[in-house]
Design a protein around this motif. Sequence first.
Motif, PDB file in Angstrom:
ATOM      1  N   THR A 104      24.460 -87.944 -30.315  1.00  0.00           N
ATOM      2  CA  THR A 104      23.037 -88.677 -30.910  1.00  0.00           C
ATOM      3  C   THR A 104      22.208 -88.822 -29.791  1.00  0.00           C
ATOM      4  O   THR A 104      20.888 -88.867 -30.111  1.00  0.00           O
ATOM      5  CB  THR A 104      23.581 -89.882 -31.375  1.00  0.00           C
ATOM      6  N   ALA A 105      22.448 -88.879 -28.520  1.00  0.00           N
ATOM      7  CA  ALA A 105      21.475 -89.000 -27.502  1.00  0.00           C
ATOM      8  C   ALA A 105      20.667 -87.731 -27.271  1.00  0.00           C
ATOM      9  O   ALA A 105      19.446 -87.560 -27.029  1.00  0.00           O
ATOM     10  CB  ALA A 105      22.209 -89.063 -26.046  1.00  0.00           C
ATOM     11  N   LEU A 160      27.983 -90.865 -28.821  1.00  0.00           N
ATOM     12  CA  LEU A 160      27.144 -91.149 -28.090  1.00  0.00           C
ATOM     13  C   LEU A 160      26.264 -89.976 -27.391  1.00  0.00           C
ATOM     14  O   LEU A 160      24.938 -89.822 -27.496  1.00  0.00           O
ATOM     15  CB  LEU A 160      27.442 -91.998 -26.916  1.00  0.00           C
ATOM     16  N   ILE A 189      22.088 -96.434 -31.864  1.00  0.00           N
ATOM     17  CA  ILE A 189      23.172 -95.941 -31.036  1.00  0.00           C
ATOM     18  C   ILE A 189      24.161 -96.844 -30.282  1.00  0.00           C
ATOM     19  O   ILE A 189      25.417 -96.841 -30.471  1.00  0.00           O
ATOM     20  CB  ILE A 189      22.556 -94.762 -30.425  1.00  0.00           C
ATOM     21  N   TYR A 222      28.177 -97.428 -31.052  1.00  0.00           N
ATOM     22  CA  TYR A 222      29.038 -97.253 -29.788  1.00  0.00           C
ATOM     23  C   TYR A 222      29.925 -98.379 -29.768  1.00  0.00           C
ATOM     24  O   TYR A 222      31.109 -97.738 -29.732  1.00  0.00           O
ATOM     25  CB  TYR A 222      28.182 -96.730 -28.715  1.00  0.00           C
ATOM     26  N   GLU A 244      16.787 -94.621 -32.001  1.00  0.00           N
ATOM     27  CA  GLU A 244      17.813 -94.791 -30.914  1.00  0.00           C
ATOM     28  C   GLU A 244      18.448 -96.127 -30.749  1.00  0.00           C
ATOM     29  O   GLU A 244      19.522 -96.135 -30.155  1.00  0.00           O
ATOM     30  CB  GLU A 244      17.111 -94.510 -29.772  1.00  0.00           C
TER      31      GLU A 244
END
Length: 508
Positions: A166-167, A163, A140, A144, A137
């Motif tokens: 991938t979240a 974002l 990310i 971003y 995580e």
Amino acid sequence: MLSAFIWLPLLGAALIGFWPGNRAGEKVRSIALIIASGLLSLNIILGFQFDTKVAEIQFSEYFSWIEWLGLNYHLGIDGLSLPLLFLNSLLTLMAIASSNKSLERPQLYYSLLFVLSAGAAGAFLAQDLLLFFLFYELEIVPLYFLIAIWGGKRRGYAAMKFLLYTAVSGFLVLASFLGLVWLTGASNFDYAPLLSNNLPVETQLLLLAPLLVGLFIKIPIFPFHTWLPDAHVEASTPISVLLAGVLLKLGTYGLLRFGVGFFLDGWVVLAPWLASLAAVSALYGACCAIAQQDMKKVVAYSSIAHMAYILLAAAATTPLSLTAAVFQMVSHGLISALLFLLVGVVYNKTGTRDVNSLRGLLNPQRGLPLVGSLMILGVMASSGIPGMVGFIAEFLVFRGSFPLFPVQTLLCLVGTGLTAVYFLLVINRVFFGRLPDHLAHLPPVQFGDRAPAFVLMTLIFLLGLQPSWMVRWSEAQATSLVTQNGKLLSQVSIDARRARPATIIVND
């Protein structure tokens, strides 16, 4: 030693971020190059010290971190993670070397690059599920901002889409990890004590489903791919290099480390479906690439097609196919990085990536002949021409997968043929023909713009001629991944496995 790959980039990010002076931009790039070169040198030293005959974790580092949560700081390296760690160090250096010397807010930019490198390295080195998730995580956030601040006209949309996707990927991966620890009754998240292969096949499938979807988003595999072309098109060239070359490999690494490594029984049940999905994704990516007019989108969709070959190899679940999967990760990382670098040079010199607006750039007097020559070589490598790393990787993938999944492998071979089609269309339109008047006086390509491409092209040839330099790192680990209770999944009983995918056939 392993902690250096995480903490040295983070310390470098802090040093660059707080470097004093109004003209710090002239110095931070040099500092970033020194730090990245040091990381690559350390990786080379690690490679020489690595014992290729041992499948167990090496250079292990461990201390208890948050005991009540079961989170430990546990790092280690094996034949699966070492090639990807090298790829991360190499492409981080190439991304810094290819970055614009006059870009805005350089301190923030290079700091974010190092945080990104540390996150990827931590994920490859982690030996704890929760620690892997934290690094998974972590990347990310810098990515971003790297897209949203230094991207193209639609950078806000592309960054937000990346974002959100991938979240969701991280949430699904975490859900699978938490379920695994709960159902196995483990006291912490360490890889070693997890007895996931003792779980019933039905339970493994239940845990494997969210893990696969989460990793398919990261790779990406059709139909979870739509964030990738937007992110590539809007990202700057160095960020595209890292995105395609390193960050997509977190997904394929997860397939081997967790999908095959933790849920082998369930994986074999799903293997025919995974191989079929790989074939669909390969053909879809290739067909979409043919229809694109933006050079960067062509390379982006080619990544979707070539990453599907890794899924095909992983589905076959033999030592040869898993070794091929690792080699294909490295091959795709080198080739895609080279192509994105060259497309970036064309865009910087001409101001466009539209294949219909470009013509004759191979002109030796007024065009970009050296860039065009390197582009042709890169296209040949991506198409699997013998003598280059792409041929070795794809040959190993198809050789390891064909005995188990002949139809799916043949469909992926068609995808390889289509690679030559869409890249030859680009080469023919952009580099051949008569150079138009508006492109007759292009600015010269500096050595700094060409040097990263030369380094990558050299490695593409070297590993194509001497693949054993990379393959030997992964062979022992590939065999270990498909071993249960001292028994190896039989390659002799291929017909039985294909006919009864829910049954694991073993031999002594």
